[in-house]
Scaffold this active site. Structure first.
Site, PDB file in Angstrom:
ATOM      1  N   SER A  56      22.556  21.882  36.674  1.00 30.91           N
ATOM      2  CA  SER A  56      22.388  21.744  38.128  1.00 30.91           C
ATOM      3  C   SER A  56      22.728  20.324  38.547  1.00 30.91           C
ATOM      4  O   SER A  56      23.293  20.081  39.613  1.00 30.91           O
ATOM      5  CB  SER A  56      20.946  22.066  38.520  1.00 30.91           C
ATOM      6  OG  SER A  56      20.622  23.362  38.133  1.00 30.91           O
ATOM      7  N   HIS A  82      22.186  29.768  34.531  1.00 32.30           N
ATOM      8  CA  HIS A  82      20.821  30.318  34.627  1.00 32.30           C
ATOM      9  C   HIS A  82      20.859  31.846  34.786  1.00 32.30           C
ATOM     10  O   HIS A  82      20.051  32.556  34.195  1.00 32.30           O
ATOM     11  CB  HIS A  82      20.090  29.737  35.838  1.00 32.30           C
ATOM     12  CG  HIS A  82      19.812  28.266  35.787  1.00 32.30           C
ATOM     13  ND1 HIS A  82      20.208  27.405  36.775  1.00 32.30           N
ATOM     14  CD2 HIS A  82      19.151  27.495  34.872  1.00 32.30           C
ATOM     15  CE1 HIS A  82      19.814  26.172  36.491  1.00 32.30           C
ATOM     16  NE2 HIS A  82      19.175  26.194  35.334  1.00 32.30           N
TER      17      HIS A  82
HETATM   18  P1  ADP Z   1      19.107  21.960  34.540  1.00 33.13           P
HETATM   19  O1  ADP Z   1      18.824  21.032  35.665  1.00 33.13           O
HETATM   20  O2  ADP Z   1      19.535  21.267  33.289  1.00 33.13           O
HETATM   21  O3  ADP Z   1      20.029  23.086  34.914  1.00 33.13           O
HETATM   22  P2  ADP Z   1      16.661  23.574  34.589  1.00 33.13           P
HETATM   23  O4  ADP Z   1      15.284  23.008  34.463  1.00 33.13           O
HETATM   24  O5  ADP Z   1      16.984  24.156  35.913  1.00 33.13           O
HETATM   25  O6  ADP Z   1      17.700  22.493  34.119  1.00 33.13           O
HETATM   26  O7  ADP Z   1      16.889  24.646  33.462  1.00 33.13           O
HETATM   27  C1  ADP Z   1      16.002  25.661  33.154  1.00 33.13           C
HETATM   28  C2  ADP Z   1      16.410  26.308  31.866  1.00 33.13           C
HETATM   29  O8  ADP Z   1      17.720  26.848  31.982  1.00 33.13           O
HETATM   30  C3  ADP Z   1      16.465  25.372  30.663  1.00 33.13           C
HETATM   31  O9  ADP Z   1      16.059  26.099  29.522  1.00 33.13           O
HETATM   32  C4  ADP Z   1      17.909  25.011  30.559  1.00 33.13           C
HETATM   33  O10 ADP Z   1      18.268  24.676  29.234  1.00 33.13           O
HETATM   34  C5  ADP Z   1      18.547  26.319  30.972  1.00 33.13           C
HETATM   35  N1  ADP Z   1      19.891  26.118  31.476  1.00 33.13           N
HETATM   36  C6  ADP Z   1      20.314  25.251  32.410  1.00 33.13           C
HETATM   37  N2  ADP Z   1      21.657  25.331  32.585  1.00 33.13           N
HETATM   38  C7  ADP Z   1      22.082  26.278  31.720  1.00 33.13           C
HETATM   39  C8  ADP Z   1      23.369  26.808  31.382  1.00 33.13           C
HETATM   40  N3  ADP Z   1      24.493  26.349  31.941  1.00 33.13           N
HETATM   41  N4  ADP Z   1      23.430  27.772  30.439  1.00 33.13           N
HETATM   42  C9  ADP Z   1      22.289  28.196  29.858  1.00 33.13           C
HETATM   43  N5  ADP Z   1      21.067  27.737  30.091  1.00 33.13           N
HETATM   44  C10 ADP Z   1      20.958  26.787  31.022  1.00 33.13           C
END
Ligand code: ADP
Length: 166
Positions: free
Chosen positions: A130, A19
């Site tokens: 996450s 993120h």
């Molecule tokens: P997650 O639980 O899959 O991490 P989130 O709702 O917190 O999902 O993710 C928010 C955004 O960040 C989404 O667009 C997701 O694709 C992106 N994201 C999550 N993990 C990563 C990562 N490792 N690299 C890039 N983008 C990410």
């Protein structure tokens, strides 16, 4: 069309280095980026909304044009309220694509001006979510390199309270 500010929405439960990477890339593209932590009443997160916001704020404190807030309800309504037309999403593998594609088209249907911009993750974060992070940590796996230091501390507190520095 509001172009100066982008919104980066998600659960951030908790924020990971994947993120942070996306927020850094977005911060280089826009005057302002608002990371918006989603209030999801159906899904009980591992961390409270306040904890998720606080972890994200600390992890992104090095980016002066990035702020962290929370939102509830429809993303398009939130964008209108924030005077932004741009949503940032991170893309990991092909598996992200179908859901993201659906969401982007649905949001465009609801608000034709809104644009979803996808930023491709760094290869080293392509497997990181996450959800898997928490699972691995709970089972004793090493995740220190996958999260900002303040998040690692919180994970220790939450999941291994008896071993403060495992
Ligand atoms: P997650 O639980 O899959 O991490 P989130 O709702 O917190 O999902 O993710 C928010 C955004 O960040 C989404 O667009 C997701 O694709 C992106 N994201 C999550 N993990 C990563 C990562 N490792 N690299 C890039 N983008 C990410």
């Amino acid at each position: 069309m509001y172009r100066h500010k982008a919104i980066y929405p998600g659960s951030f439960d908790p924020i990971t280095n994947g993120h942070v990477f996306i927020a850094e890339r977005a911060a280089a593209l826009f005057d302002e980026v608002e990371v918006s932590v989603l209030i999801n009443s159906e899904k009980k997160g591992a961390f409270s909304l306040e904890e998720r916001v606080e972890m994200a704020r600390t992890a992104l404190a090095h980016l002066p044009n990035v702020t962290v807030n929370s939102f509830t309800g429809l993303l398009v309504d939130f964008l209108r309220q924030r005077k932004s037309s741009i949503v940032i999403r991170g893309l990991r593998a092909l598996s992200d694509f179908e859901y993201e594609f659906q969401m982007a088209l649905m949001n465009r249907k609801l608000e034709p001006e809104m644009e979803t911009l996808f930023i491709v993750t760094d290869a080293k974060y392509s497997y990181l979510s996450s959800h898997t992070l928490k699972d691995v940590f709970r089972l004793g796996g090493e995740v220190r390199s996958m999260v900002p230091p303040n998040v690692y501390e919180k994970l220790l507190e939450r999941f291994r309270p008896e071993t403060p520095d495992a």
